[in-house]
Motif scaffolding. Sequence first.
Motif, mmCIF file in Angstrom:
data_model
loop_
_atom_site.group_PDB
_atom_site.id
_atom_site.type_symbol
_atom_site.label_atom_id
_atom_site.label_comp_id
_atom_site.label_asym_id
_atom_site.label_seq_id
_atom_site.Cartn_x
_atom_site.Cartn_y
_atom_site.Cartn_z
ATOM 1 N N ILE A 40 0.793 -1.235 0.000
ATOM 2 C CA ILE A 40 0.000 0.000 0.000
ATOM 3 C C ILE A 40 0.824 1.283 0.000
ATOM 4 O O ILE A 40 0.290 2.367 -0.252
ATOM 5 N N LYS A 41 2.130 1.185 0.296
ATOM 6 C CA LYS A 41 2.940 2.395 0.416
ATOM 7 C C LYS A 41 3.994 2.436 -0.683
ATOM 8 O O LYS A 41 4.885 1.577 -0.754
ATOM 9 N N LYS A 42 3.891 3.444 -1.539
ATOM 10 C CA LYS A 42 4.850 3.634 -2.622
ATOM 11 C C LYS A 42 5.335 5.083 -2.575
ATOM 12 O O LYS A 42 4.626 5.994 -3.001
ATOM 13 N N ASN A 43 6.506 5.278 -2.019
ATOM 14 C CA ASN A 43 7.126 6.598 -1.953
ATOM 15 C C ASN A 43 8.600 6.403 -1.600
ATOM 16 O O ASN A 43 9.079 5.281 -1.485
ATOM 17 N N THR A 44 9.313 7.498 -1.430
ATOM 18 C CA THR A 44 10.684 7.426 -0.943
ATOM 19 C C THR A 44 10.823 8.347 0.254
ATOM 20 O O THR A 44 10.000 9.257 0.450
ATOM 21 N N GLN A 45 11.861 8.130 1.051
ATOM 22 C CA GLN A 45 12.096 8.973 2.221
ATOM 23 C C GLN A 45 13.591 9.043 2.497
ATOM 24 O O GLN A 45 14.349 8.161 2.067
ATOM 25 N N VAL A 46 13.996 10.092 3.175
ATOM 26 C CA VAL A 46 15.418 10.267 3.468
ATOM 27 C C VAL A 46 15.898 9.106 4.333
ATOM 28 O O VAL A 46 15.295 8.796 5.368
ATOM 29 N N ALA A 47 16.958 8.480 3.888
ATOM 30 C CA ALA A 47 17.506 7.342 4.629
ATOM 31 C C ALA A 47 18.047 7.798 5.986
ATOM 32 O O ALA A 47 18.725 8.822 6.066
ATOM 33 N N PRO A 48 17.739 7.059 7.073
ATOM 34 C CA PRO A 48 18.218 7.445 8.405
ATOM 35 C C PRO A 48 19.735 7.557 8.504
ATOM 36 O O PRO A 48 20.245 8.290 9.349
ATOM 37 N N ASN A 49 20.447 6.827 7.638
ATOM 38 C CA ASN A 49 21.910 6.895 7.674
ATOM 39 C C ASN A 49 22.478 7.955 6.731
ATOM 40 O O ASN A 49 23.684 8.059 6.565
ATOM 41 N N SER A 50 21.588 8.734 6.123
ATOM 42 C CA SER A 50 22.031 9.830 5.269
ATOM 43 C C SER A 50 22.710 10.902 6.121
ATOM 44 O O SER A 50 22.249 11.201 7.237
ATOM 45 N N PRO A 51 23.817 11.493 5.655
ATOM 46 C CA PRO A 51 24.509 12.525 6.442
ATOM 47 C C PRO A 51 23.608 13.705 6.808
ATOM 48 O O PRO A 51 23.804 14.334 7.847
ATOM 49 N N GLU A 52 22.624 13.969 5.971
ATOM 50 C CA GLU A 52 21.748 15.117 6.224
ATOM 51 C C GLU A 52 20.651 14.818 7.240
ATOM 52 O O GLU A 52 20.048 15.743 7.802
ATOM 53 N N TYR A 53 20.378 13.517 7.466
ATOM 54 C CA TYR A 53 19.179 13.180 8.238
ATOM 55 C C TYR A 53 19.201 13.730 9.658
ATOM 56 O O TYR A 53 18.246 14.368 10.104
ATOM 57 N N ARG A 54 20.266 13.467 10.417
ATOM 58 C CA ARG A 54 20.271 13.871 11.822
ATOM 59 C C ARG A 54 20.143 15.374 11.984
ATOM 60 O O ARG A 54 19.418 15.868 12.855
ATOM 61 N N GLU A 55 20.833 16.130 11.134
ATOM 62 C CA GLU A 55 20.743 17.584 11.203
ATOM 63 C C GLU A 55 19.317 18.051 10.927
ATOM 64 O O GLU A 55 18.776 18.903 11.647
ATOM 65 N N LEU A 56 18.695 17.501 9.892
ATOM 66 C CA LEU A 56 17.321 17.876 9.549
ATOM 67 C C LEU A 56 16.348 17.475 10.654
ATOM 68 O O LEU A 56 15.456 18.241 11.021
ATOM 69 N N ALA A 57 16.519 16.255 11.181
ATOM 70 C CA ALA A 57 15.614 15.770 12.223
ATOM 71 C C ALA A 57 15.681 16.649 13.474
ATOM 72 O O ALA A 57 14.644 17.037 14.036
ATOM 73 N N ASP A 58 16.880 16.978 13.908
ATOM 74 C CA ASP A 58 17.043 17.833 15.091
ATOM 75 C C ASP A 58 16.450 19.220 14.852
ATOM 76 O O ASP A 58 15.826 19.803 15.753
ATOM 77 N N PHE A 59 16.638 19.736 13.643
ATOM 78 C CA PHE A 59 16.120 21.064 13.299
ATOM 79 C C PHE A 59 14.597 21.089 13.393
ATOM 80 O O PHE A 59 13.998 21.983 14.013
#
Length: 223
Positions: A40-59
Amino acid sequence: MVAVIDGLLTKEQVQTIAKRLFSAKFADGSMSGGPLGKEIKKNTQVAPNSPEYRELADFVLSIIKQNETVAINAIPRRILPPIFASYTEGHRYGDHVDAALMGQWPGMRTDLSITIFLNEPGAYEGGELVLVTDFGEQVYKGKAGDAVLYPTHYRHRVNPVTKGRRMAIVTWMESMVRDPARREIIGDLAAVMERLVATKGDEELMLRVEKARLNLLRMWADS
């Protein structure tokens, strides 16, 4: 109760996130869709191990935690790191109910979900967030930076995107008041108090309203 939050993210904050997402690594989004994810789910999302992820998540988490509307309506105890999702033509997320427990074992109880729109409605066709409530289906397609806060137990979906690209942030909260009806009562009293203050209402009345709100919070909240 559903709360629409206009401008949870400012224009500048949306632009900051968009710039970081431009270079981020995206992965198959069905991995976070539970047992029916691939169906039922067809999309993409930023990988948790992406260098940008932690910075974006904290922001994003810092912004959510400082928002007064979120504080009043959710009374959050814990908030999960967000998902940064992308839907392009043909992508969708069919009818589903989010997991009751999320995060590292033993898991965090999910009382509320929040969707934050990252681009303007005209940037894509379809892609509406649809909540199935006791009052029928409620459809949302907000402006960039707007958000929808809703009880996680609602069945919901993201309609198929037929043109363009839909970008959104999604995360979940555990409330200190787990009962949605009680949260709504406390939120209603907070809204009344806000209106009384804005209109310079009777001080004795304001004291009584705030006393009732705080005592109910004291009675029902688990810290």
